[in-house]
Motif scaffolding. Structure first.
Motif, PDB file in Angstrom:
ATOM      1  N   GLY A 206       0.793  -1.221   0.000  1.00 51.16           N
ATOM      2  CA  GLY A 206       0.000   0.000   0.000  1.00 51.16           C
ATOM      3  C   GLY A 206       0.826   1.271   0.000  1.00 51.16           C
ATOM      4  O   GLY A 206       0.566   2.192  -0.801  1.00 51.16           O
ATOM      5  N   PRO A 207       1.842   1.381   0.876  1.00 51.18           N
ATOM      6  CA  PRO A 207       2.661   2.598   0.885  1.00 51.18           C
ATOM      7  C   PRO A 207       3.363   2.854  -0.450  1.00 51.18           C
ATOM      8  O   PRO A 207       3.474   3.999  -0.891  1.00 51.18           O
ATOM      9  N   PHE A 208       3.821   1.792  -1.089  1.00 56.06           N
ATOM     10  CA  PHE A 208       4.478   1.935  -2.397  1.00 56.06           C
ATOM     11  C   PHE A 208       3.493   2.474  -3.428  1.00 56.06           C
ATOM     12  O   PHE A 208       3.825   3.368  -4.216  1.00 56.06           O
ATOM     13  N   LEU A 209       2.258   1.926  -3.432  1.00 56.99           N
ATOM     14  CA  LEU A 209       1.247   2.383  -4.383  1.00 56.99           C
ATOM     15  C   LEU A 209       0.883   3.840  -4.127  1.00 56.99           C
ATOM     16  O   LEU A 209       0.718   4.626  -5.070  1.00 56.99           O
ATOM     17  N   SER A 210       0.757   4.205  -2.860  1.00 56.42           N
ATOM     18  CA  SER A 210       0.424   5.592  -2.515  1.00 56.42           C
ATOM     19  C   SER A 210       1.509   6.547  -2.984  1.00 56.42           C
ATOM     20  O   SER A 210       1.218   7.647  -3.467  1.00 56.42           O
TER      21      SER A 210
END
Length: 225
Positions: free
Chosen positions: A83-87
């Motif tokens: 999730g953090p990478f996608l954000s």
């Protein structure tokens, strides 16, 4: 009179209808490309990580949708695995229409992949061997020989997956969040209407989904005929 006014009220509230139609269109296109490709890939028993891939594709059939959605939330959420990478890349999935599209795609995946896989495995090998003998590549053989022979199976699977997209709730709740005006599909609109005590609105949306189901059933019977 009450049902009549409720019907026109639902017509003005077309957000859930439009989102459901958009989702169905995306499911149709994405499954035409990815599900057929996965079905072909799984029909080749020597595919690397075959058991893992087969298990992931089949998972939505045997695992509760709400639990599947929760696992995806742990992976794709803001504090999830990726999730953090996608954000950081500006990719928004959770609590967005993209989450709704993903939920519908995953829930209908085995409805296309598994029949296509089975149909390819049962295709006469003499046809593909003749194509290879004529100098056709593996890809061209699939497109020009195998695919035309299993087109009814493909169409039936696509009908089922599109029909399934209208009824998906469990994974959609976890990924989309059921946000009114943003991620509320027709199925979720029925749930919300019942929860609010607006049974007339729930009845109208249920009738629309029933019509879609009847059309899907009719299309399946036409293919069978």
């Amino acid at each position: 009179m009450i049902l009549h006014s409720t019907f026109f009220s639902c017509c003005r509230d077309i957000g859930p209808v439009m989102l459901s139609l958009q989702t169905a269109a995306i499911v149709l296109v994405s499954h035409t490309v990815f599900s057929i490709s996965l079905g072909y890939l799984l029909s080749q028993k020597k595919t690397p990580f075959y058991n893992l891939l087969d298990g992931l594709v089949t998972l939505p059939l045997v695992f509760p949708p709400i639990a599947t959605g929760f696992l995806l939330l742990l992976i794709l959420g803001r504090h999830g695995v990726i999730g953090p990478f996608l954000s950081a890349k500006g990719i928004e999935i959770i609590f967005s229409p993209t989450g709704v599209y993903l939920a519908a795609f995953l829930s209908g995946l085995p409805l296309v992949v598994k029949p296509v896989q089975s149909a390819i495995e049962n295709t006469e090998t003499s046809l593909t061997e003749a194509s290879y003998a004529l100098g056709k590549s593996e890809i061209m053989t699939f497109l020009q020989v195998t695919l035309p022979n299993i087109k009814q199976v493909v169409l039936a699977g696509l009908m089922l997956s599109v029909g399934r997209s209208f009824g998906e709730v469990g994974i959609t709740l976890m990924l989309g969040g059921n946000i009114s005006g943003r991620t509320e599909t027709m199925s979720l609109a029925i749930y919300n209407a019942v929860f609010e005590g607006n049974l007339e609105k729930a009845l109208v949306f249920s009738a629309l989904l029933a019509l879609i189901s009847i059309l899907t059933f009719y299309g399946m019977n036409r293919l069978k005929g």
